[in-house]
Scaffold this active site. Structure first.
Site, short mmCIF file in Angstrom:
data_model
loop_
_atom_site.label_atom_id
_atom_site.label_comp_id
_atom_site.label_asym_id
_atom_site.label_seq_id
_atom_site.Cartn_x
_atom_site.Cartn_y
_atom_site.Cartn_z
N GLU A 10 0.83 -1.22 0.00
CA GLU A 10 0.00 0.00 0.00
C GLU A 10 0.86 1.28 0.00
O GLU A 10 0.54 2.28 0.63
CB GLU A 10 -1.02 -0.04 1.12
CG GLU A 10 -1.94 -1.25 0.96
CD GLU A 10 -3.29 -1.15 1.59
OE1 GLU A 10 -3.76 -0.04 1.84
OE2 GLU A 10 -3.88 -2.22 1.81
N1 CAA Z 1 -6.46 11.52 -3.77
C1 CAA Z 1 -6.95 11.91 -4.97
N2 CAA Z 1 -6.17 12.08 -6.06
C2 CAA Z 1 -4.86 11.86 -5.94
C3 CAA Z 1 -4.28 11.46 -4.72
C4 CAA Z 1 -5.15 11.30 -3.62
N3 CAA Z 1 -4.68 10.89 -2.42
N4 CAA Z 1 -2.97 11.32 -4.91
C5 CAA Z 1 -2.71 11.61 -6.20
N5 CAA Z 1 -3.86 11.93 -6.82
C6 CAA Z 1 -4.04 12.36 -8.19
C7 CAA Z 1 -3.24 13.61 -8.50
O1 CAA Z 1 -3.95 14.77 -8.11
C8 CAA Z 1 -3.06 13.51 -9.98
O2 CAA Z 1 -4.24 13.92 -10.64
P1 CAA Z 1 -4.24 15.27 -11.57
O3 CAA Z 1 -3.21 15.06 -12.65
O4 CAA Z 1 -5.64 15.31 -12.08
O5 CAA Z 1 -3.90 16.38 -10.64
C9 CAA Z 1 -2.96 12.02 -10.21
O6 CAA Z 1 -3.51 11.38 -9.08
C10 CAA Z 1 -1.53 11.56 -10.43
O7 CAA Z 1 -0.80 11.94 -9.31
P2 CAA Z 1 0.73 12.33 -9.41
O8 CAA Z 1 0.94 13.30 -10.52
O9 CAA Z 1 1.14 12.74 -8.06
O10 CAA Z 1 1.37 10.93 -9.85
P3 CAA Z 1 2.82 10.39 -9.63
O11 CAA Z 1 3.04 9.37 -10.68
O12 CAA Z 1 3.82 11.49 -9.51
O13 CAA Z 1 2.83 9.65 -8.20
C11 CAA Z 1 2.13 8.32 -6.37
C12 CAA Z 1 1.74 9.24 -7.51
C13 CAA Z 1 1.65 8.97 -5.10
C14 CAA Z 1 3.62 8.05 -6.26
C15 CAA Z 1 1.35 7.04 -6.70
O14 CAA Z 1 1.82 6.47 -7.89
C16 CAA Z 1 1.38 6.02 -5.59
O15 CAA Z 1 0.69 6.16 -4.59
N6 CAA Z 1 2.19 4.94 -5.80
C17 CAA Z 1 2.16 3.82 -4.87
C18 CAA Z 1 1.13 2.82 -5.28
C19 CAA Z 1 0.74 1.93 -4.15
O16 CAA Z 1 0.47 2.36 -3.04
N7 CAA Z 1 0.64 0.65 -4.47
C20 CAA Z 1 0.18 -0.29 -3.50
C21 CAA Z 1 -0.49 -1.44 -4.18
S1 CAA Z 1 -1.99 -1.91 -3.46
C22 CAA Z 1 -1.59 -2.98 -2.20
O17 CAA Z 1 -0.49 -3.08 -1.74
C23 CAA Z 1 -2.78 -3.68 -1.69
C24 CAA Z 1 -2.52 -4.98 -1.03
O18 CAA Z 1 -2.81 -6.01 -1.60
C25 CAA Z 1 -2.09 -5.01 0.39
#
Ligand code: CAA
Length: 380
Positions: free
Chosen positions: A363
């Site tokens: 996550e």
């Molecule tokens: N709420 C709403 N929108 C959000 C948000 C949030 N918390 N965080 C980001 N966004 C939106 C941004 O506003 C952006 O939208 P706009 O272009 O319209 O403004 C869009 O999402 C893209 O965001 P970024 O430009 O910030 O994207 P990025 O590529 O730079 O990085 C990141 C984003 C935060 C690094 C994201 O890729 C991330 O969270 N990565 C980790 C993924 C993850 O947690 N994976 C876990 C897998 S699930 C799991 O583990 C489950 C399990 O089985 C236990």
């Protein structure tokens, strides 16, 4: 800031503690050894209302707040982090996402059964080349009018072999980047959907982790959650809450290891006295206790932010980052305090140490939490 628990919250905490001690503890070592998924225990957790804790009663949920959920996660995780991750994924990623953004028909069809534990859910975002870099989705959902054709592979999917309802994130309009991503509800048994082999893991071995393959799977359009292109926002919003659940899991793992170490230090004797009387051990316990309480404050704060309708992306990320670090440090110290016994499975702390590691990875890794936190701090 007042974290005084209500009568109801104390009851939930006690119910989770009792369930963990009476039902999860017996067999936890064997399930870890054999990587055995406890279907029977999931059914019982469903009967007790732990599988749809924040779901409205209208959809067979328990209608509780996030703080109650966090309290239950902490207690379950003290004993069995494999069981608690299933609870966490089902509650925060699947049920919460469906309740917040699903249509009435989707809620009736899927949420009512997911919230009782009759069926289990899985959240399918990660791919071989899209773990942290979640916008780089290679799985495609091509629009064919009244349905999508889904192709691709998902990796490290919790509940992968046991779930019946899968929320699958996939790219529909590649030219739009993350704004072209959708989330589809896929059912076990849909033609072309195959569950890959089970992963052989370091920790949380009782939970069921698989890769999934989608080969021309026909998914009706009514199974899309939200508007066209809402999938990435769905994943981010859902994960923001999921991180509070994993933070609570990390807190529980840390607290469970600490409680075992405290108890052991009062009975194990060296040099003619209980080891708790040696400052080297007493100071370790002092550090562990302090860090766990600091982690608990962050986790409860994030849960309270969510319950108060405030933005919880930052507080959830801080809670997960810190609680998972504390889980790792504390479990290592708990093994050290147990000495040779700590290295032996019967004493539980080595399992908690192995289980702690994943809380710094899934996550969103600790490094991803730092991206989320630093972006939030810098934007002010
Ligand atoms: N709420 C709403 N929108 C959000 C948000 C949030 N918390 N965080 C980001 N966004 C939106 C941004 O506003 C952006 O939208 P706009 O272009 O319209 O403004 C869009 O999402 C893209 O965001 P970024 O430009 O910030 O994207 P990025 O590529 O730079 O990085 C990141 C984003 C935060 C690094 C994201 O890729 C991330 O969270 N990565 C980790 C993924 C993850 O947690 N994976 C876990 C897998 S699930 C799991 O583990 C489950 C399990 O089985 C236990």
């Amino acid at each position: 800031m007042d974290f005084t628990l209500s009568e109801e919250q104390l009851m939930i905490q006690q119910a989770a503690r009792d369930f963990a001690n009476n039902e999860l503890l017996p067999g936890v070592i064997e399930r870890d050894d054999a990587q055995k998924f406890p279907f029977e225990l999931v059914r019982k957790m469903g009967e007790l209302g732990f599988m749809g804790m924040m779901v409205n009663e209208k959809y067979n949920g328990s209608g509780l707040d996030t703080l109650s959920y966090v309290l239950a996660m902490e207690e379950l995780s003290k004993i069995d982090a494999s069981a608690s991750v299933m609870v966490s994924v089902n509650n925060s990623l699947v049920c919460w996402g469906l309740q917040a953004f699903g249509t009435e028909a989707q809620k009736e069809k899927y949420l009512t059964r997911l919230s009782t534990g009759e069926v289990i859910g899985a959240f399918c975002l990660s791919e071989p080349e899209a773990g942290s870099d979640a916008t780089s989705q290679k799985t495609t959902a091509i629009d064919h009018g009244d349905h999508y054709i889904l192709n691709g592979t998902k990796n490290w999917i919790t509940n992968g072999g046991s779930a019946e309802v899968f929320l699958v994130i996939a790219q529909t309009h590649a030219e739009k980047g993350h704004k072209g991503i959708n989330v589809l509800i896929v059912e076990k048994g849909m033609e072309g959907f195959e569950v890959g082999p089970k992963e052989n893991k370091l920790g949380i071995r009782g939970s069921d982790t698989h890769s999934l393959n989608f080969n021309d799977v026909k998914v009706p359009k009514e199974n899309r959650i939200g508007e066209d292109g809402f999938g990435f926002t769905f994943a981010m919003k859902t994960l923001a809450g999921g991180r509070i659940g994993i933070a609570a899991q990390a807190l529980g793992i840390a607290a469970g290891a600490y409680e075992l170490a405290l108890k052991y230090s009062k009975v194990r004797k060296t040099f003619g006295t209980e080891i708790a009387n040696h400052q080297a051990i007493a100071f370790k316990l002092a550090d562990m206790h302090t860090k766990i309480q600091a982690a608990r404050n962050l986790v409860y704060q994030a849960a309270c932010d969510k319950d108060a309708g405030k933005d919880y992306t930052l507080s959830g990320a801080m809670a997960k980052l810190y609680a998972s670090e504390v889980a790792m440090e504390t479990t290592i110290e708990a093994v050290q305090i147990h000495g040779g016994n700590g290295y032996v499975k019967d004493y539980h702390v080595e399992r908690l140490m192995r289980d702690a590691k994943i809380t710094q990875i899934y996550e969103g890794t600790s490094e991803i939490q730092k991206i989320v936190i630093s972006r939030s701090v810098l934007k002010d």
